[in-house]
Design a protein around this motif. Structure first.
Motif, PDB file in Angstrom:
ATOM      1  N   PRO A  54       0.814  -1.222   0.000  1.00  0.00           N
ATOM      2  CA  PRO A  54       0.000   0.000   0.000  1.00  0.00           C
ATOM      3  C   PRO A  54       0.848   1.272   0.000  1.00  0.00           C
ATOM      4  CG  PRO A  54      -0.779  -1.538   1.674  1.00  0.00           C
ATOM      5  CD  PRO A  54       0.508  -2.093   1.128  1.00  0.00           C
ATOM      6  N   GLU A  55       2.094   1.165   0.483  1.00  0.00           N
ATOM      7  CA  GLU A  55       2.973   2.332   0.544  1.00  0.00           C
ATOM      8  C   GLU A  55       3.387   2.853  -0.832  1.00  0.00           C
ATOM      9  OE1 GLU A  55       3.563  -0.266   4.164  1.00  0.00           O
ATOM     10  OE2 GLU A  55       3.603  -0.621   2.011  1.00  0.00           O
ATOM     11  N   TRP A  56       3.070   2.111  -1.878  1.00  0.00           N
ATOM     12  CA  TRP A  56       3.503   2.531  -3.208  1.00  0.00           C
ATOM     13  C   TRP A  56       2.888   3.869  -3.608  1.00  0.00           C
ATOM     14  CZ3 TRP A  56       2.030   0.263  -8.501  1.00  0.00           C
ATOM     15  CH2 TRP A  56       0.663   0.383  -8.743  1.00  0.00           C
ATOM     16  N   SER A  57       1.804   4.267  -2.947  1.00  0.00           N
ATOM     17  CA  SER A  57       1.186   5.561  -3.246  1.00  0.00           C
ATOM     18  C   SER A  57       2.172   6.715  -3.024  1.00  0.00           C
ATOM     19  CB  SER A  57      -0.064   5.774  -2.395  1.00  0.00           C
ATOM     20  OG  SER A  57       0.275   5.798  -1.014  1.00  0.00           O
ATOM     21  N   LEU A  58       3.222   6.478  -2.220  1.00  0.00           N
ATOM     22  CA  LEU A  58       4.240   7.508  -1.993  1.00  0.00           C
ATOM     23  C   LEU A  58       4.995   7.854  -3.276  1.00  0.00           C
ATOM     24  CD1 LEU A  58       5.668   6.103   1.349  1.00  0.00           C
ATOM     25  CD2 LEU A  58       4.312   8.190   1.079  1.00  0.00           C
ATOM     26  N   LEU A  59       4.995   6.939  -4.248  1.00  0.00           N
ATOM     27  CA  LEU A  59       5.715   7.184  -5.500  1.00  0.00           C
ATOM     28  C   LEU A  59       4.840   7.848  -6.564  1.00  0.00           C
ATOM     29  CD1 LEU A  59       7.696   3.836  -5.900  1.00  0.00           C
ATOM     30  CD2 LEU A  59       8.471   5.993  -4.904  1.00  0.00           C
ATOM     31  N   LEU A  60       3.525   7.849  -6.350  1.00  0.00           N
ATOM     32  CA  LEU A  60       2.621   8.322  -7.401  1.00  0.00           C
ATOM     33  C   LEU A  60       2.763   9.807  -7.717  1.00  0.00           C
ATOM     34  CD1 LEU A  60      -0.609   6.260  -6.716  1.00  0.00           C
ATOM     35  CD2 LEU A  60       0.944   6.053  -8.654  1.00  0.00           C
ATOM     36  N   ASP A  61       3.367  10.587  -6.805  1.00  0.00           N
ATOM     37  CA  ASP A  61       3.557  12.004  -7.118  1.00  0.00           C
ATOM     38  C   ASP A  61       4.710  12.223  -8.088  1.00  0.00           C
ATOM     39  OD1 ASP A  61       5.485  11.281  -5.243  1.00  0.00           O
ATOM     40  OD2 ASP A  61       5.385  13.174  -4.145  1.00  0.00           O
ATOM     41  N   THR A  62       5.580  11.217  -8.239  1.00  0.00           N
ATOM     42  CA  THR A  62       6.723  11.351  -9.141  1.00  0.00           C
ATOM     43  C   THR A  62       6.721  10.345 -10.289  1.00  0.00           C
ATOM     44  OG1 THR A  62       8.057   9.895  -7.748  1.00  0.00           O
ATOM     45  CG2 THR A  62       8.204  12.273  -7.307  1.00  0.00           C
TER      46      THR A  62
END
Length: 167
Positions: A54-62
């Motif tokens: 679920p932490e992959w959302s941290l990459l969605l801004d880049t």
């Protein structure tokens, strides 16, 4: 197939699976191997990958989802740790859903996940569970007996996952 299942697979791979399932049924007292998962859409792969991390959302801004899906699990996890004070994805098996979408045999119709007859844990912390699954699962041991005759190879981290190349 002779056991009444209907799955969507690459034609050549389907022929291998169909013949294997039929031989097992005929030679193992009408034992039915059951396919739990076969061909998956990209959307399903993305959903599974999000479920494993679920932490992959941290990459969605880049990065886009497609770019994230193209990363191997370790690379993605390293990028997440860099953005998240050293905290990465939970310790789960690096499944086909966790690898990049272009490498998943499920997307190509070249892999199946069998329904197992005993509990086979997905966590990488459960290597003894995998060993137990391999030792005590009738499904795994039947596949071990017949799979190579049909060109099927097991993914070592997933006793339930069989494909044309073992990934």
């Amino acid at each position: 197939t002779s056991t009444g299942q209907s799955v969507t697979l690459h034609e050549d791979f389907w022929n291998q699976i169909d013949q294997l399932v039929t031989q097992v049924y005929n030679n193992e007292n009408n034992y039915k191997l059951t396919i739990g998962s076969s061909t998956r859409s990209t959307e399903t792969q993305i959903s599974l990958r999000k479920g494993y991390c679920p932490e992959w959302s941290l990459l969605l801004d880049t990065m886009t989802e497609e770019q994230i899906m193209s990363l191997g699990w370790s690379t993605m996890n390293s990028k997440i740790k860099a953005k998240n004070n050293g905290k990465g994805c939970s310790d789960q098996t690096m499944t086909g859903a966790a690898y990049g979408s272009s490498s998943s045999n499920h997307l190509k119709g070249l892999a199946v996940d069998l329904k197992m007859d005993i509990e086979c844990p997905a966590s990488t912390k459960s290597k003894s569970g995998w060993e137990n699954c391999r030792k005590n699962s009738k499904v795994y041991n039947i596949m071990k007996k017949y799979a190579s005759s049909y060109g099927l190879i097991n993914l070592d981290k997933e006793p339930w996952h069989w494909s044309w190349n073992g990934s």
